[in-house]
Scaffold this active site. Structure first.
Site, mmCIF file in Angstrom:
data_model
loop_
_atom_site.group_PDB
_atom_site.id
_atom_site.type_symbol
_atom_site.label_atom_id
_atom_site.label_comp_id
_atom_site.label_asym_id
_atom_site.label_seq_id
_atom_site.Cartn_x
_atom_site.Cartn_y
_atom_site.Cartn_z
ATOM 1 N N ALA A 292 0.836 -1.206 0.000
ATOM 2 C CA ALA A 292 0.000 0.000 0.000
ATOM 3 C C ALA A 292 0.868 1.252 0.000
ATOM 4 C CB ALA A 292 -0.922 0.004 1.221
ATOM 5 N N CYS A 293 0.312 2.302 -0.609
ATOM 6 C CA CYS A 293 0.911 3.636 -0.514
ATOM 7 C C CYS A 293 -0.234 4.630 -0.394
ATOM 8 C CB CYS A 293 1.821 3.925 -1.707
ATOM 9 S SG CYS A 293 0.988 3.983 -3.312
ATOM 10 N N GLY A 294 -0.140 5.795 -1.032
ATOM 11 C CA GLY A 294 -1.220 6.756 -0.937
ATOM 12 C C GLY A 294 -2.325 6.538 -1.945
ATOM 13 N N GLY B 222 -1.538 4.099 -5.019
ATOM 14 C CA GLY B 222 -1.288 2.850 -5.714
ATOM 15 C C GLY B 222 -0.049 2.836 -6.581
ATOM 16 N N PRO C 52 -4.608 4.263 2.472
ATOM 17 C CA PRO C 52 -5.151 4.062 3.815
ATOM 18 C C PRO C 52 -6.505 4.724 4.036
ATOM 19 C CG PRO C 52 -2.817 4.551 3.933
ATOM 20 C CD PRO C 52 -3.223 4.764 2.508
#
Length: 460
Positions: free
Chosen positions: A410-412, A414, A439
């Protein structure tokens, strides 16, 4: 000359988080400040106004991009203005503290403001005796000051103390004087988030928390306490800028390569970079390819994750501009660009090439799988999926063995997560998925609050 705001044109590089400036000098000529090697926007702005680029000033030896000053000197005959202390190895007017350059009606006065670098200058722009504004580079920036650890962690405190004195010096300028920094939101040179990229001395005296610190020790503690990681290529470009980047004499063309030619480059130790959107890469990609979607931040992650010494080939989508790949690579010194796959992935599969896939999961499908957050330390601390492991993307290659099996990356949004997943897949992970979103999407879907950290937890 009756200077007004219309005489100054900021040119923002959203990807690197920087601003260059074009100054209309009122006589058909112009000054460029901290222009990068990608001069397209600068030249377009000058052409719209019918301006000749007569001067090019650099506030410091940049670490995050190659300067365009040498190119402007070569192509346009521009006079390069820069710090004498920088010992640049190409023709320039070497300025020391309080030296002035006559711009033909306006004057540029050099102010020694070390901190971000040893040789850092700010440039005060004067119309007669009126102090119009100051190009502060990486000294005073909006609500902060640029980082002081780029010359090594062992010098970070020494330079932070120099930065303290530089900011205090700038704060003595008139309150109405404009502040025109180079580094802004999105820069890994330590600019805080925010939309404002310019300010005034008076506004910064009111709003900049570093200027509000009671003493030098408190200033140093705050500045050093806010430093995060930065791209690996930063360690190379300062010296390239001191020597002078090579003059570009060819068009920004990326040759079309056949499948066999792509394989030949790989055999020679080259890397395949897939610049297509996340969903396209997930659906099928060349085995071992690294996903770095072509967007504003492309250069940052190219320079952070791949060497500049190996040939690079690119897989693109049908509607993507390969010229943009070239310019983003050139501005950070990547010139071994072998070409792009002619016909894209359809050509690869038509030739019988194997494909790899990575599952793209919506937030509701994460379930109980372990989550790996690859965002920057400050982002993770500000809010993350509970129990998520955390390894910054820039550090991931060294810690691939620490990633749990069956992880959802996960990141902010994708993009970085897919880059991370491609690195992990190349390292042998076969059971990965990528969170489609970030998230906040997870929290909204599950009706749960994000976790927050009060201490740095990034593994480096």
């Amino acid at each position: 000359m009756g200077f007004t705001d219309e005489h100054l044109i900021p040119l923002v590089d959203e990807g690197l988080g920087n601003s260059a400036y074009l100054v209309d000098l009122g006589d058909g000529s112009a000054l460029a400040v901290d222009a990068s090697r990608d001069l397209r926007a600068l030249r377009a702005a000058a052409e719209r106004r019918g301006l000749t680029l007569r001067f090019a000033a650099d506030t410091h030896l940049h670490a995050d991009f190659l300067s365009g000053a040498v190119q402007l000197g070569h192509d346009d005959g521009a006079t390069v203005l820069a710090s004498a202390a920088g010992r640049r190895a190409f023709p320039h007017v070497a300025l020391a503290d309080a030296d002035e350059a006559d711009l033909g009606g306006l004057t540029l006065r050099a102010l020694a403001t070390p901190g971000h670098t040893d040789e850092h200058l700010s440039f005060l722009l004067l119309d007669g005796v009126r102090e119009l504004g100051v190009f502060t580079g990486g000294s005073l920036i909006v609500d902060s000051a640029a980082r002081t650890d780029l010359l090594g962690a062992d010098r970070a405190e020494e330079l932070a103390r120099a930065q303290y004195r530089s900011l205090r010096r700038l704060a003595t300028l008139p309150d109405e004087a404009a502040v025109w920094p180079t580094h802004g939101a999105g820069s890994f040179c330590s600019a805080p988030a925010g939309r404002e990229r310019t300010s005034t001395i008076g506004a910064q005296k009111q709003a900049n928390p570093l200027l509000a610190e009671a003493d030098e020790d408190a200033f140093v503690a705050r500045l050093l306490g806010g430093l995060g990681s930065y791209p690996a290529y930063f360690d190379r470009l300062t010296e390239v800028n001191r020597r002078g980047p090579a003059v570009l004499t060819v068009a920004a063309v990326l040759p079309a390569l056949t499948v066999d030619e792509i394989e030949g480059v790989r055999v020679e130790g080259g890397h395949v970079v897939d610049v297509r959107p996340v969903a396209d890469f997930a659906a099928g990609h060349v085995p071992g390819a690294i996903s770095i979607p072509l967007r504003a931040q492309f250069a940052t992650w190219l320079g952070w994750l791949l060497p500049d010494t190996s040939p690079l080939v690119f897989v693109t989508g049908a509607d993507q501009d390969v010229t943009e790949i070239v310019w983003q690579a050139w501005k950070i010194g990547y010139e071994r660009l072998a070409g792009h796959l002619a016909g894209g992935m359809p050509a690869w599969t038509a030739a019988g090439g194997d494909q790899q896939h990575i599952e793209l999961l919506s937030a509701e499908r994460v379930g109980g799988r372990p989550v790996l957050d690859v965002r920057q330390d400050a982002e993770h601390a500000a809010g993350h999926i509970p129990a998520a492991a955390h390894i910054e993307l820039g550090d991931l290659a060294e810690h691939a063995d620490d990633v749990p099996r069956d992880a959802v990356v996960a990141c902010g949004h994708g993009e970085r997560a897919m880059t991370a997943a491609s690195l992990l897949q190349r390292a042998g992970h076969t059971d990965l998925a990528v969170l489609d979103g970030g998230p906040d999407d997870w929290a909204a879907t599950h009706g749960r609050a994000l976790a927050h950290d009060t201490e740095r937890t990034t593994r480096r």
